[in-house]
Design a protein around this motif. Structure first.
Motif, PDB file in Angstrom:
ATOM      1  N   ALA A 102     -26.074 -74.652 -53.631  1.00 61.35           N
ATOM      2  CA  ALA A 102     -25.591 -74.144 -52.103  1.00 61.35           C
ATOM      3  C   ALA A 102     -24.408 -73.484 -52.434  1.00 61.35           C
ATOM      4  O   ALA A 102     -24.311 -72.227 -51.558  1.00 61.35           O
ATOM      5  CB  ALA A 102     -25.777 -75.025 -51.247  1.00 61.35           C
ATOM      6  N   THR A 103     -23.646 -74.203 -52.986  1.00 60.37           N
ATOM      7  CA  THR A 103     -21.974 -73.351 -53.015  1.00 60.37           C
ATOM      8  C   THR A 103     -22.292 -72.055 -53.993  1.00 60.37           C
ATOM      9  O   THR A 103     -21.701 -70.989 -53.476  1.00 60.37           O
ATOM     10  CB  THR A 103     -21.043 -74.158 -54.066  1.00 60.37           C
ATOM     11  N   ALA A 104     -23.106 -71.910 -54.927  1.00 62.78           N
ATOM     12  CA  ALA A 104     -23.333 -70.837 -55.633  1.00 62.78           C
ATOM     13  C   ALA A 104     -23.882 -69.702 -54.904  1.00 62.78           C
ATOM     14  O   ALA A 104     -23.639 -68.486 -54.917  1.00 62.78           O
ATOM     15  CB  ALA A 104     -24.105 -71.116 -56.816  1.00 62.78           C
ATOM     16  N   LEU A 105     -24.682 -70.225 -53.655  1.00 69.62           N
ATOM     17  CA  LEU A 105     -25.512 -69.096 -52.929  1.00 69.62           C
ATOM     18  C   LEU A 105     -24.486 -68.791 -51.762  1.00 69.62           C
ATOM     19  O   LEU A 105     -24.898 -67.899 -51.123  1.00 69.62           O
ATOM     20  CB  LEU A 105     -26.671 -69.591 -52.230  1.00 69.62           C
ATOM     21  N   GLY A 106     -23.283 -69.277 -51.561  1.00 67.53           N
ATOM     22  CA  GLY A 106     -22.286 -68.741 -50.489  1.00 67.53           C
ATOM     23  C   GLY A 106     -22.097 -69.756 -49.396  1.00 67.53           C
ATOM     24  O   GLY A 106     -21.234 -69.589 -48.493  1.00 67.53           O
ATOM     25  N   VAL A 149     -31.195 -61.986 -50.596  1.00 64.84           N
ATOM     26  CA  VAL A 149     -32.207 -63.176 -50.760  1.00 64.84           C
ATOM     27  C   VAL A 149     -32.905 -63.367 -51.912  1.00 64.84           C
ATOM     28  O   VAL A 149     -33.751 -62.451 -52.328  1.00 64.84           O
ATOM     29  CB  VAL A 149     -33.104 -63.343 -49.379  1.00 64.84           C
ATOM     30  N   ARG A 150     -32.576 -64.191 -52.520  1.00 59.33           N
ATOM     31  CA  ARG A 150     -33.602 -64.663 -53.805  1.00 59.33           C
ATOM     32  C   ARG A 150     -34.309 -66.052 -53.884  1.00 59.33           C
ATOM     33  O   ARG A 150     -33.483 -67.081 -53.296  1.00 59.33           O
ATOM     34  CB  ARG A 150     -32.621 -64.454 -54.948  1.00 59.33           C
ATOM     35  N   LEU A 151     -35.259 -66.079 -54.314  1.00 60.42           N
ATOM     36  CA  LEU A 151     -36.167 -67.451 -54.298  1.00 60.42           C
ATOM     37  C   LEU A 151     -35.738 -68.061 -55.684  1.00 60.42           C
ATOM     38  O   LEU A 151     -35.808 -67.722 -56.795  1.00 60.42           O
ATOM     39  CB  LEU A 151     -37.386 -67.261 -54.317  1.00 60.42           C
TER      40      LEU A 151
END
Length: 342
Positions: free
Chosen positions: A209-213, A309-311
């Protein structure tokens, strides 16, 4: 063709050989399913939670997150052609009722829901409607976006409704950053300037989650409500997006919501029990969320094509569908989505 079918609720589905679907109307489209998402709703279907609501006759094919290649079109179809790669809106809608004409086709008066109330896409082929087809832009592959057809669409739909409530610097809490939540998190980062706090029981998911922002993360270890309140100066968040919706997150989510704030229910399986005097005195909102509209899915594909947005996916061949379902049920697909590929 091979297809994953439920024969009896409470028992594992089987992989059967069944006849291929055929076009039944001028707006029908036949799609080779290159990728089908494995969703927690599929587990709930197998358990029988949807039996009364869907009214579907058993056996039937599950699978409602589908993307693939058009192989045949009806006589009145002009917006997609054989060979096009498409993602499919989960509903087959009429286009004529008041909801459809208002762009709220998720509430179509005469909709069908492949994988819920008729044969779905955990199969080699799926019959749908041209109204459900969103063509994929160059660079997007069915296996990379299939789960956006429901999980992503639901997450985007909830975030889109929350956006007007989130001024720059507002606090928003995401409960659960797994299969749905990691998509909702990315939508929040792309669409708002809010401060995003993610709450999850998995340290690995929080790292992702941190890596995703995510701006802040809180480990769900029993003290998560107190930690969120501390991070928000004791007030709570303007918006709480609950992507779990069971095992106690319902009560915790309401407790994390500030006065005049909104608690969004996205995940389900639990029960919300809030004294009405608390709703009135705190003037909080409880907001339900189903899948989004066709336009929501089209917008989401734009975000995906932009790379916003990436899965996170774990792929299985269609013949390993039962393993994929078991892995999802056993928590062995952390922080992402299981995808069946042809």
């Amino acid at each position: 063709m091979k297809a994953v079918r439920v024969h009896e609720y409470g028992k594992p589905p089987t992989i059967d050989d069944i006849p291929e679907p055929t076009l039944q109307g001028p707006l029908d489209v036949l799609v080779k399913v290159d990728a089908a998402g494995v969703c927690r709703t599929d587990l709930h279907i197998i358990e029988g939670q949807w039996a009364e609501k869907s009214g579907v006759a058993l056996p039937y094919v599950i699978g409602h997150e589908n993307a693939g290649t058009v192989v045949e079109v009806g006589a009145a179809v002009g917006s997609v052609a054989v060979g096009d790669k498409v993602i499919l809106h989960p509903l087959v809608t009429c286009g004529l009722c008041r909801a459809c004409r208002a762009g709220d086709d998720v509430h179509c008066a005469g909709s069908e829901f492949p994988g819920i109330d008729r044969d779905g896409g955990m199969a080699e082929l799926l019959r749908t409607s041209v109204r459900s087809c969103v063509r994929l832009e160059e660079g997007l592959e069915p296996a990379d976006v299939a789960a956006l057809a429901d999980a992503g669409l639901t997450a985007y739909h909830a975030v889109r409704k929350a956006v007007p409530l989130l001024h720059p610097g507002a606090d928003v809490v995401v409960i659960g950053a797994g299969g749905l939540g990691h998509i909702g998190l990315q939508c929040l980062v792309a669409m708002t300037a809010a401060r995003v706090t993610v709450v999850d029981r998995s340290a690995e998911v929080l790292r992702k989650a941190t890596a995703l922002g995510a701006h802040r993360t809180v480990l769900s270890d029993g003290g998560q409500v107190e930690q969120v309140l501390e991070l928000t100066d004791g007030d709570g968040a303007q918006v709480v997006l609950d992507f779990v919706g069971e095992h106690g997150t319902e009560k915790e989510g309401v407790a994390m919501t500030r006065n005049a704030g909104s608690y969004f229910v996205i995940g389900y399986g639990g029960r919300l029990d809030v004294p009405t005097i608390d709703i009135i005195s705190r003037e909080i909102n409880v907001v339900g969320n189903l899948v989004g509209s066709y336009n929501d899915l089209d917008d989401l594909m734009t975000l995906a094509a932009m790379g916003s947005v990436r899965l996170s996916t774990q792929k299985y061949p269609l013949t390993d569908a039962l393993t994929a379902l078991d892995d999802l049920d056993g928590g062995r697909v952390p922080g992402g989505r299981a995808i069946l590929t042809s």
